[in-house]
Every structure is written in C-alpha cells, then in structure tokens.
Design a protein around this motif. Structure first.
Motif, short mmCIF file in Angstrom:
data_model
loop_
_atom_site.label_atom_id
_atom_site.label_comp_id
_atom_site.label_asym_id
_atom_site.label_seq_id
_atom_site.Cartn_x
_atom_site.Cartn_y
_atom_site.Cartn_z
N ALA A 243 0.83 -1.23 -0.05
CA ALA A 243 -0.06 0.02 -0.12
C ALA A 243 1.05 1.28 -0.03
CB ALA A 243 -0.77 -0.10 1.02
N GLU B 81 -5.19 -5.08 1.52
CA GLU B 81 -4.91 -3.99 2.22
C GLU B 81 -5.89 -2.99 2.38
OE1 GLU B 81 -1.29 -6.01 0.94
OE2 GLU B 81 -2.62 -5.37 -0.61
N VAL C 74 -2.97 0.07 -3.56
CA VAL C 74 -2.92 -1.29 -3.05
C VAL C 74 -2.65 -2.38 -3.97
CG1 VAL C 74 -4.04 -0.40 -0.77
CG2 VAL C 74 -5.40 -1.95 -2.72
#
Length: 95
Positions: free
Chosen positions: A43, A62, A57
């Motif tokens: 991320a 994430e 991401v």
C-alpha cells in the motif's frame, strides 16, 4: 532521563514525517516502476498530478473490512493509462 525521552520522541516524529512524504508524481516514473512500487510496498500513497494524490494497494487484503478493491490506472512517463493496482472503495448497503 527526561532529555533522553525528549530526544527519542523528536527522532520518532521526524522519522514518521519522512515516511509520510509522497514521492515524485507517477507521470515521472515508468508504468513498470509505479506498479513495482505498489507491489513491493503493498500500500502506497502516490502523487497522480501536481495537486492530487491517492492510496494504491496491491490487493484487497490491504483494504479495510468494509471496503473493496477497485482497479486503478494512473498516468506514467510511458503510458497515459497505466494499471497500477487497486484503490480501496467504501462498500455500500444501499441497493
């Protein structure tokens, strides 16, 4: 002892501020370099123009529990619509 704690706190704040800085715009890197950055970090927040930035991401892992991954494209130095990964979007119960 107090001086040591103040020094450690100042160092921690400086490190956090440095980590929060956004790098060069996606348009100054190749599509592959942008994609590799997202894949490596999982991320990352990137500049997408001189006045905007976004969090990208590598997968839905994430994203928060109530979010879903949506494909994301950014301008790069060699591709105006480079697939970089995903952006986390809020889910909606409104149907």
């Amino acid at each position: 002892m107090m001086r040591c704690l103040v020094a450690i706190s100042a160092l921690a704040l400086t490190a956090m501020a440095a980590a929060a800085q956004v790098g060069p715009p996606t348009s100054q890197r190749t599509c592959g370099a942008n994609r590799q950055l997202v894949m490596r970090e999982g991320a990352v927040v990137l500049d997408t123009s001189p006045t905007t930035y976004a969090r990208f991401v590598r997968s839905g892992a994430e994203c928060l529990v109530d979010q879903f991954p949506e494909p994301a494209w950014v301008p790069s130095s060699n591709n105006p619509q480079c697939f970089i990964g995903y952006r986390c979007k809020d889910g909606s119960d409104d149907f």
